[in-house]
Design a protein around this motif. Structure first.
Motif: not given
Length: 359
Positions: A53-70, A34-41
């Motif tokens: 991203a965390k909710k997707v991971g939690d609800m799939t037991g870690g089977k669906f992971s999304i890395s988030v990029h500023p 996932l590409a964000s338009s915002f700075p991580k700060a």
């Protein structure tokens, strides 16, 4: 007796005892970026993507992971629509009005001057025609959209000099988000569309005379009060600025129905939590800014009236020239009219009384 008969007559316990259990295929792990338009700060506005991203991971037991990029890590902050459309990334988190240069219609997905407030916009999306209309609009961009947070009504920004009347807008170089710059131009101002992570330097160097971002919590983090002391309200161009999650349509359609529902639910959770964070954190930040010397001032009525006049004139022009805008704005403006009638008797009256009461 064949395996099918064993399963039918023995039940699962018998199958296991017989060592004849059918093969169980582990669910394949899904990895998205996932590409964000915002700075991580900015832990509120960028943080909504982390929550998603965390909710997707939690609800799939870690089977669906999304890395988030500023913004700027995988692609420029304002390059995320192209990135999702072309499949460079599967998802993005952004403010649709950044992309009004592609089509002015994008702006209604975030906020337009004198538009819906945050509750009204959520109502239009979820119980009105908003989501349906924007899904149709985004289809040509190969995007499926989900509401992804709201800032609530924003402040009107930081100015080196006081704004005492409409003459002070003339020639003013201001970082102002996306589409609102069109109205600002009609008022005589000079809008600058600058990503969040680059605004402070532009204000410090004098490249711009003023800037708006969101409100006290984020503005304090970005340090605008150090180089401009006049803090105006309200942000008439952002009465309720919504963010969106953009999902590549091909990637979304490849998901199971269960995972599609998980993406939808995670986005709705992030949408709610983002505004909750802003509402909870802005009051204390505003107190700190004032204690540090910020002057909190209302825009003069003449400035508000001119902005309103120019905004309505712009919308009339777009209705005549942009069929996509007209289709969505016709529904949007009718919904806004009814909402303002309702809020006039309820929310607005209650809020006015409570804000004047000595609690």
């Amino acid at each position: 007796m064949d395996r099918r008969s064993i399963i039918k007559h023995a039940g699962i316990a018998g199958v296991l005892a017989a060592g004849a259990a059918p093969a169980v295929h582990a669910q394949a792990t899904i990895r998205w970026r996932l590409a964000s338009s915002f700075p991580k700060a900015l832990d509120t506005i960028f943080g909504a993507a982390d929550v998603f991203a965390k909710k997707v991971g939690d609800m799939t037991g870690g089977k669906f992971s999304i890395s988030v990029h500023p913004g700027g890590e995988l692609m420029p902050a304002f390059g995320v629509v192209d990135g999702v459309q072309q499949g460079t990334v599967e998802a993005a988190h952004t403010a649709p009005y950044y992309f009004f240069g592609k089509d002015d219609t994008f702006a209604m997905g975030t906020a337009i001057p004198f538009g819906l407030n945050s509750r009204q916009l959520t109502a239009w999306y979820y119980d009105g025609n908003g989501l349906k209309l924007f899904r149709e609009f985004y289809d040509k961009y190969n995007i499926v959209n989900f509401p992804g947070g709201n800032t609530g009504a924003q402040m009107g920004g930081w100015y080196r000099k006081e704004i005492k009347g409409v003459a002070d807008i003339k020639g003013l170089k201001m970082r102002i988000g996306g589409f609102a710059g069109k109205v600002f131009t009609r008022m005589g101002g000079v809008p600058q569309n600058i990503p969040g992570g680059e605004i402070y330097q532009a204000l410090e160097k004098g490249t711009i005379d003023a800037t708006e971002w969101v409100g006290p919590y984020d503005d304090e983090k970005l340090g605008f009060q150090k180089v401009a002391k006049n803090y105006y309200y309200p942000g008439w161009w952002e009465g309720g600025a919504q963010l969106d999650f953009y999902i590549n349509k091909t990637a979304f359609n490849a998901l199971s129905k269960e995972n599609q529902a998980i993406v939808e639910a995670a986005a709705a959770y992030a949408h709610t939590e983002m505004q909750a964070r802003y509402d909870a954190r802005n009051p204390a930040a505003l107190k700190r800014l004032v204690a540090g010397g910020a002057k909190v001032l209302p825009f003069p009525k003449a400035v508000m009236d001119l902005a309103y006049k120019e905004a309505m004139a712009l919308y009339a022009e777009l209705n005549d020239t942009n069929p996509a805008w007209k289709k969505i704005y016709t529904d949007y403006s009718a919904f806004r009219k009814d909402q303002n009638l309702w809020f006039r008797f309820t929310e607005a009256q209650f809020d006015r009384y409570m804000q004047s009461a000595k609690l």
